[in-house]
Design a protein around this motif. Structure first.
Motif, PDB file in Angstrom:
ATOM      1  N   VAL A 152       0.836  -1.199   0.000  1.00 27.34           N
ATOM      2  CA  VAL A 152       0.000   0.000   0.000  1.00 27.34           C
ATOM      3  C   VAL A 152       0.873   1.253   0.000  1.00 27.34           C
ATOM      4  O   VAL A 152       0.655   2.188  -0.779  1.00 27.34           O
ATOM      5  N   ARG A 153       1.870   1.278   0.878  1.00 26.99           N
ATOM      6  CA  ARG A 153       2.762   2.444   0.935  1.00 26.99           C
ATOM      7  C   ARG A 153       3.572   2.610  -0.347  1.00 26.99           C
ATOM      8  O   ARG A 153       3.838   3.730  -0.781  1.00 26.99           O
ATOM      9  N   LYS A 156       0.448   2.825  -3.650  1.00 30.18           N
ATOM     10  CA  LYS A 156      -0.890   3.421  -3.561  1.00 30.18           C
ATOM     11  C   LYS A 156      -1.087   4.584  -4.530  1.00 30.18           C
ATOM     12  O   LYS A 156      -2.216   4.841  -4.980  1.00 30.18           O
ATOM     13  N   GLN A 207      -5.325  -1.883 -11.513  1.00 32.06           N
ATOM     14  CA  GLN A 207      -5.665  -1.272 -10.229  1.00 32.06           C
ATOM     15  C   GLN A 207      -6.760  -2.070  -9.517  1.00 32.06           C
ATOM     16  O   GLN A 207      -6.681  -2.303  -8.301  1.00 32.06           O
ATOM     17  N   ARG A 211      -6.282  -4.173  -5.913  1.00 33.31           N
ATOM     18  CA  ARG A 211      -7.140  -4.057  -4.734  1.00 33.31           C
ATOM     19  C   ARG A 211      -7.731  -5.414  -4.354  1.00 33.31           C
ATOM     20  O   ARG A 211      -7.852  -5.748  -3.166  1.00 33.31           O
TER      21      ARG A 211
END
Length: 452
Positions: A152-153, A156, A207, A211
């Motif tokens: 995520v970091r 994102k 994307q 997710r």
């Protein structure tokens, strides 16, 4: 107690409030008086902890420790936290100058020695914490929260950044297409626009897949699958590895560079995440073998009761995310239906079995989310009080352990040691606090005659 110590509201503000509601007419409640009262209450809080400590040490010998450890940073100091994850009881929450193994070992040694055994340590796999777990011969478990935060970091903004660039190029080419008249240029720009649209489609699909992979990782790391089948460590490891491979393929397809080798780091942590499942099933098998029950009832407990109770707990934990909550709700409904249809349903729904199953499921602690939540709360205290002293932090820890209640009305000490103190924290304060200072009455000065 509530406003000044628990909520860290300043004495001047409290004094102003008391003045507005006229309480200062009956007692001396200036800002300095309130500060002295708060200091006295903090001393009483420490006395309450000391009063209960001998009883808790005896009870700890009958309990296994499932701990989480982490540190949180503020402007001028750092706080080390060591918590029993199933109950939320804090054994250590103090200011520290460093986070080396020697510091962790020194500050947690007394708490760890109290327990029957130290089963596992859930952490972000910092070197000092890995060494701490190895030093205490417990299972080091990688925190799933930090595991998910790595991609995520790192990624994102990657998809959004690329899509923003594509949209900008599309607008520029569209404007250029509208302004030219030569057919050759029109064909060239149309081909470029078509290429950009294809790239945009790949990014949007990537994307969505990205997710979905993160969601799949979250619902994979459980002792039961969503189809209510038992999962061992090897199965969890295989599924997590497949998710990381899929993530790597998405990054490749979308031309996103994994500069920090995030996927490689995730691969290395998969065995320690899966280790929790193996440890949990070992504990379940040991506990079930000791139960005074028939073999049929023992099988029913592990195959029908535990899945239902486990996914019931997951529904509560997934409050913030509706999509995840719906997934767990569906699994729980299916598990409950199978449980109620079982021939031993009446026995399995008895309170002793239900209580045992809930406590057993609570031992599966795959994240340090409770510690992360505590870190956020401390950040609020620090902001409100413009800093925090060791004394203030200790008072907050005692309030957390002995006063704050969850939805079921239990405090951390009750959940951790299965022990309810005879006198609660607030009653202990009332019994030991001194009388409030009296209002100061000033002598009125005599009226002097007016001079004409």
């Amino acid at each position: 107690f509530i406003f000044g110590i628990k909520c860290n509201i300043g004495a001047e503000t409290i004094a102003s409030f008391f003045s507005l509601i006229k309480i200062n007419h009956y007692a001396g409640l200036s800002a300095s008086s309130i500060n002295r009262i708060e200091e006295r209450i903090r001393d009483i809080l420490t006395q309450y902890e000391d009063y209960l400590q001998p009883q808790l040490e005896k009870l700890a010998k009958l309990k296994d420790l499932i701990a989480g450890a982490d540190e949180t940073f503020f402007d001028r100091f750092m706080v080390l936290l060591f918590m029993d994850l199933p109950s939320g009881f804090l054994f250590h929450e103090k200011l520290s100058e460093d986070r080396t193994f020697e510091t962790w070992e020194r500050k947690t040694k007394a708490a760890i020695k109290q327990f029957n055994s130290f089963l596992c340590l859930v952490s972000d796999r910092a070197k000092a914490l890995l060494k701490l777990g190895k030093h205490n011969s417990c299972t080091n478990v990688a925190d799933l929260f930090h595991f998910l935060m790595k991609p995520v970091r790192a990624f994102k903004f990657s998809f959004a950044r690329k899509l923003k660039t594509l949209n900008k190029e599309t607008r520029q080419l569209t404007a250029e297409l509208n302004s030219i008249t030569q057919e050759a240029d029109t064909q060239r720009i149309s081909a470029q626009l078509e290429s950009l649209n294809q790239t945009r489609l790949v990014l949007q699909q990537g994307q969505a897949t990205y997710r979905g992979i993160l969601s799949d990782i979250s619902i994979t790391a459980h002792p039961f699958s969503l189809h209510l089948e038992k999962q061992n460590a090897q199965q969890v490891s295989t599924q997590l590895t497949a998710s990381v491979v899929a993530l790597q393929n998405v990054l490749t397809d979308c031309a996103i560079d994994d500069k920090k080798d995030v996927t490689g780091k995730m691969r290395k942590q998969i065995p320690s995440i899966a280790a929790l499942t193996e440890l949990w099933w070992q504990q379940v098998d040991t506990d079930v073998a000791l139960l005074e029950a028939s073999s049929q009832l023992r099988v029913a407990v592990t195959d029908y009761l535990l899945p239902a109770m486990y996914f019931k707990l997951q529904i509560k934990k997934a409050k913030a995310k509706k999509s995840l909550r719906n997934i767990y709700q569906k699994a729980y409904n299916e598990a409950l239906q199978k449980l109620m249809a079982h021939s031993l349903a009446s026995e399995l729904n008895a309170e002793p079995w239900q209580t045992w199953a809930i406590k057993t499921c609570q031992k599966y602690q795959r994240t340090t989310s409770a510690i992360e939540g505590r870190n956020g709360l401390l950040a609020g205290f620090n902001l409100c009080a413009r800093g925090m002293t060791e004394t203030q932090l200790k008072a907050q820890t005692i309030i957390h352990n002995y006063w704050i209640q969850r939805e079921d009305g239990t405090t951390a000490v009750e959940r951790c040691f299965n022990f309810k103190p005879e006198i609660n924290l607030f009653e202990f304060i009332l019994q030991n606090i001194k009388e409030l200072p009296m209002k100061r009455y000033r002598n009125k000065s005599p009226k002097l005659p007016c001079f004409q």
